[in-house]
Write an enzyme that holds these catalytic residues in place. Structure first.
Site, PDB file in Angstrom:
ATOM      1  CG  ASP A  52      -0.322 -18.669  -4.865  1.00  0.00           C
ATOM      2  OD1 ASP A  52      -1.147 -19.127  -5.696  1.00  0.00           O
ATOM      3  OD2 ASP A  52      -0.532 -18.650  -3.637  1.00  0.00           O
ATOM      4  CG  ASN A  54      -2.724 -19.572  -0.728  1.00  0.00           C
ATOM      5  OD1 ASN A  54      -2.470 -19.141  -1.864  1.00  0.00           O
ATOM      6  ND2 ASN A  54      -3.248 -18.821   0.239  1.00  0.00           N
ATOM      7  CG  ASP A  56      -4.329 -17.026  -3.148  1.00  0.00           C
ATOM      8  OD1 ASP A  56      -4.551 -16.293  -2.166  1.00  0.00           O
ATOM      9  OD2 ASP A  56      -3.222 -17.076  -3.733  1.00  0.00           O
ATOM     10  CG  ASP A  60       1.337 -17.030  -0.315  1.00  0.00           C
ATOM     11  OD1 ASP A  60       0.420 -17.644  -0.891  1.00  0.00           O
ATOM     12  OD2 ASP A  60       2.495 -17.489  -0.168  1.00  0.00           O
ATOM     13  CG  ASP A 129       6.893  -0.082   0.927  1.00  0.00           C
ATOM     14  OD1 ASP A 129       7.106  -0.420  -0.258  1.00  0.00           O
ATOM     15  OD2 ASP A 129       6.688   1.083   1.289  1.00  0.00           O
ATOM     16  CG  ASP A 226       4.496   4.915  -0.495  1.00  0.00           C
ATOM     17  OD1 ASP A 226       3.416   5.541  -0.545  1.00  0.00           O
ATOM     18  OD2 ASP A 226       5.029   4.400  -1.478  1.00  0.00           O
ATOM     19  CD  GLU A 270       7.930   6.332  -3.818  1.00  0.00           C
ATOM     20  OE1 GLU A 270       7.734   5.891  -4.960  1.00  0.00           O
ATOM     21  OE2 GLU A 270       7.023   6.363  -2.937  1.00  0.00           O
ATOM     22  CG  HIS A 341       6.269  -1.340  -6.561  1.00  0.00           C
ATOM     23  ND1 HIS A 341       7.380  -0.803  -5.931  1.00  0.00           N
ATOM     24  CD2 HIS A 341       5.225  -0.593  -6.142  1.00  0.00           C
ATOM     25  CE1 HIS A 341       7.001   0.205  -5.168  1.00  0.00           C
ATOM     26  NE2 HIS A 341       5.695   0.353  -5.273  1.00  0.00           N
ATOM     27  CG  ASP A 342       5.632   2.622  -8.097  1.00  0.00           C
ATOM     28  OD1 ASP A 342       6.015   3.282  -7.109  1.00  0.00           O
ATOM     29  OD2 ASP A 342       4.615   1.907  -8.104  1.00  0.00           O
TER      30      ASP A 342
HETATM   31  O1  TEU Z   1       4.764   5.703  -5.452  1.00  0.00           O
HETATM   32  C1  TEU Z   1       4.787   7.080  -5.491  1.00  0.00           C
HETATM   33  C2  TEU Z   1       4.988   7.561  -6.849  1.00  0.00           C
HETATM   34  O2  TEU Z   1       5.540   8.557  -7.052  1.00  0.00           O
HETATM   35  C3  TEU Z   1       4.484   6.729  -7.906  1.00  0.00           C
HETATM   36  O3  TEU Z   1       3.151   6.757  -7.829  1.00  0.00           O
HETATM   37  C4  TEU Z   1       4.865   7.252  -9.214  1.00  0.00           C
HETATM   38  O4  TEU Z   1       4.566   8.530  -9.373  1.00  0.00           O
HETATM   39  C5  TEU Z   1       4.168   6.581 -10.270  1.00  0.00           C
HETATM   40  O5  TEU Z   1       3.698   5.389  -9.901  1.00  0.00           O
HETATM   41  C6  TEU Z   1       5.130   6.346 -11.337  1.00  0.00           C
HETATM   42  O6  TEU Z   1       4.406   5.728 -12.325  1.00  0.00           O
HETATM   43  C7  TEU Z   1       4.485   5.166  -4.178  1.00  0.00           C
HETATM   44  C8  TEU Z   1       4.441   3.652  -4.313  1.00  0.00           C
HETATM   45  O7  TEU Z   1       5.688   3.207  -4.735  1.00  0.00           O
HETATM   46  C9  TEU Z   1       3.354   3.342  -5.316  1.00  0.00           C
HETATM   47  O8  TEU Z   1       3.314   1.974  -5.619  1.00  0.00           O
HETATM   48  C10 TEU Z   1       2.029   3.779  -4.736  1.00  0.00           C
HETATM   49  O9  TEU Z   1       1.033   3.574  -5.695  1.00  0.00           O
HETATM   50  C11 TEU Z   1       2.083   5.253  -4.363  1.00  0.00           C
HETATM   51  O10 TEU Z   1       3.262   5.627  -3.668  1.00  0.00           O
HETATM   52  C12 TEU Z   1       0.959   5.564  -3.398  1.00  0.00           C
HETATM   53  O11 TEU Z   1       1.209   4.916  -2.173  1.00  0.00           O
END
Ligand code: TEU
Length: 561
Positions: A52, A54, A56, A60, A129, A226, A270, A341-342
């Site tokens: 970050d 700034n 907040d 960013d 993305d 995505d 994905e 991130h998932d």
């Molecule tokens: O993720 C798709 C997806 O399959 C994930 O949602 C997954 O099933 C789940 O999070 C696993 O815990 C993509 C992106 O990577 C995710 O961040 C988004 O939330 C989702 O699509 C919708 O755009």
């Protein structure tokens, strides 16, 4: 000095530097045309929690620009930037309301242009993305589409008088939402604020082609697409919500023809639920669709009836899964990842984030990066960051996790039980701020972070590791250099060894006259792997000092002969 990317020779290529900008040639394996991204390493930035600038409390673009030395020092070739487009942020940017701008939360288009220029000047590339299976319900396309049953954009989304199936959204609840104003239902695979685009509508596909070309003309070097496997759906199929519908390959072929062809870029789709056969069809170069896909098989092996249900996983099962994808992708190409991130962080999931955090983080990295495919590092993975494991629901931010908690408790599940499941599986485990130093808020922000910083930030941070040769960060530097300097890492044929061993993960990579052995102890015991003929092997990489005849807990080595 790192050559700008167009002049760097391909590993193993006898053709020398490709000054004419050509980025592919037929050198070794006749089935695989060598591409720059075969020996590249990609680094994923999830901007909200990266840096970050700034105060907040939200990461960013200027924060990212300020950390490019960290990425150059690491040696990565590509940055995958998760969404920064204007968005109501219901799903942290994966609900886009304008595809051709930057959300003020993250900065400006000028900041993004500067990021592209800075990365290119450092010999790195930028992958954006793109979320085009669905938009935000605030996107003008959907606002117009829901305005009336006769709206010219009505067919851009899925509308019906009665839901044609009983699909459940992946974020809990029914996937069809009644729109009071027009009395019809619309489809949302994810949140109701993320209505699905109807790709059968040619105008939708044309609009996507235009926005992708717009970003490429702006200097972007590729796309992470995505849930791209969901853009074609069969509404009559009970499990059809995961896509892989009848038009998927046609849609991707059209995108390749209209956008990707003839451009020096990288595309990774994905594709939750894809099989290796489907992935081969999606990535074989002669089919002109995608370069790579993200499969979910290896991150689903420790899950039971749902992603919230963690089940035991044996090493042979995990090894076999990787072997299946190594052998089954044909002339296609694999992406390699543990974290994003998932997903919860691998050192907590498959490693040991306590006593053996450093050794297990570096060993899991070695095993992954030495498979055949392009590795993806998620921010903080190079530091061995562990799961957040929040103990209070108030610390969670992720819509998917909060929806699950509400639904499970409403179904009568004890709240403490659901919370315990979130501690192991929630996406927020990977979404705490990157730990840059031991100062307040781990050097992520001068303000109040939007989500709590991980508890170990005081010791697990970039500043503490930068000059420590035994750190996870130092190991990642060496691992990435190995891929850049040893062609067998990118192109060696894969052979799994000791498949039934519960503690050792061992395999070879064979390329021209070179053979590599990767041997890793994924246990807290000392082991002596039954591997003959490698006594005189040259040690290329070890994660622990002074290697001896025994593999210590979580020790791994790469040997060459
Ligand atoms: O993720 C798709 C997806 O399959 C994930 O949602 C997954 O099933 C789940 O999070 C696993 O815990 C993509 C992106 O990577 C995710 O961040 C988004 O939330 C989702 O699509 C919708 O755009």
């Amino acid at each position: 000095m790192r050559l700008p990317y167009r002049q760097r020779p391909l590993p193993g290529c006898r053709g020398g530097p490709h000054l004419d900008g050509r980025t592919s040639c037929v050198c070794q394996d006749p089935r695989v045309i060598q591409q720059w991204w075969h020996s590249a390493v990609v680094y994923q930035v999830w901007p909200r929690s990266f840096a970050d600038s700034n105060g907040d409390g939200v990461g960013d673009l200027r924060g990212l620009i300020g950390k490019l030395d960290h990425l150059s020092d690491l040696g990565v070739d590509v940055v995958w930037l998760s969404p920064v487009y204007p968005s109501p942020q219901v799903d942290n940017g994966y609900d886009i309301s304008d595809y051709q701008d930057v959300d003020p939360l993250f900065g400006t288009l000028a900041d993004l242009d500067e990021l592209i220029a800075c990365l290119h000047a450092r010999g790195m590339r930028l992958v954006l993305d793109v979320v085009v299976n669905h938009t935000s319900d605030q996107h003008p396309w959907f606002v117009e589409s829901r305005s009336s049953r006769t709206s010219p954009k009505r067919h851009w989304y899925f509308w019906c008088d009665q839901p044609p199936n009983d699909w459940t959204s992946l974020f809990a609840g029914p996937a069809w939402q009644l729109d009071e104003a027009t009395g019809e239902y619309y489809l949302h695979t994810f949140a109701r604020e993320q209505p699905d685009l109807r790709w059968e509508e040619p105008q939708v596909r044309a609009a996507v082609v235009d926005l992708l070309r717009w970003w490429l003309d702006r200097g972007v070097d590729g796309f992470r697409l995505d849930v791209i496997s969901m853009i074609s759906k069969d509404l009559d199929k009970p499990e059809g919500i995961l896509g892989f519908g009848p038009d998927l390959h046609d849609h991707l072929h059209e995108l390749h023809r209209e956008v990707f062809a003839g451009r020096d870029l990288i595309t990774v789709g994905e594709t939750p639920g894809t099989s290796v056969e489907q992935a081969r069809l999606l990535t074989e170069p002669e089919r002109r669709e995608l370069d790579m896909v993200f499969e979910f098989e290896h991150v689903s092996l420790d899950r039971g009836v749902s992603k919230w249900d963690v089940v035991p996983l044996t090493l042979p099962t995990l090894k076999r899964c990787f072997e299946t994808w190594q052998d089954g992708i044909g002339s296609g190409w694999n992406s390699l990842y543990w974290d994003n991130h998932d997903q919860p962080r691998v050192v907590s999931r498959f490693g040991d984030d306590g006593e053996h955090r450093v050794a297990s983080a570096s060993t899991l990295a070695t095993v992954l990066h030495l498979h055949r495919g392009t590795p993806f590092i998620y921010q903080g993975e190079e530091l061995g960051m562990a799961d957040a494991r929040f103990t209070s629901l108030s610390d969670y931010r992720d819509l998917e996790s909060l929806n699950h908690y509400a639904e499970a408790v409403a179904r009568g599940q004890p709240p403490e039980q659901v919370l315990a499941a979130l501690q192991r599986t929630s996406r927020d485990n990977a979404r705490t701020p990157v730990q840059w130093d031991s100062s307040q808020h781990a050097g992520f922000t001068a303000g109040t972070p939007w989500i709590p910083v991980g508890s170990a930030a005081g010791t697990v941070n970039a500043a503490a590791q930068r000059n420590d040769p035994h750190s996870v960060l130092a190991h990642y530097r060496r691992l990435i250099r190995l891929r850049h300097e040893v062609p067998a890492v990118a192109y060696g044929d894969f052979t799994l060894l000791l498949p039934e061993d519960e503690r050792v993960w061992a395999f070879t990579r064979h390329y021209e006259q070179v053979e590599l052995l990767v041997v890793a102890n994924l246990s807290a015991q000392h082991v002596v792997p039954a591997l003959d003929g490698w006594q005189d092997g040259e040690l290329l990489l070890g994660n622990l000092p002074e290697p001896g005849p025994v593999l210590r807990p979580w020790e791994s080595r790469v040997l060459r002969r």
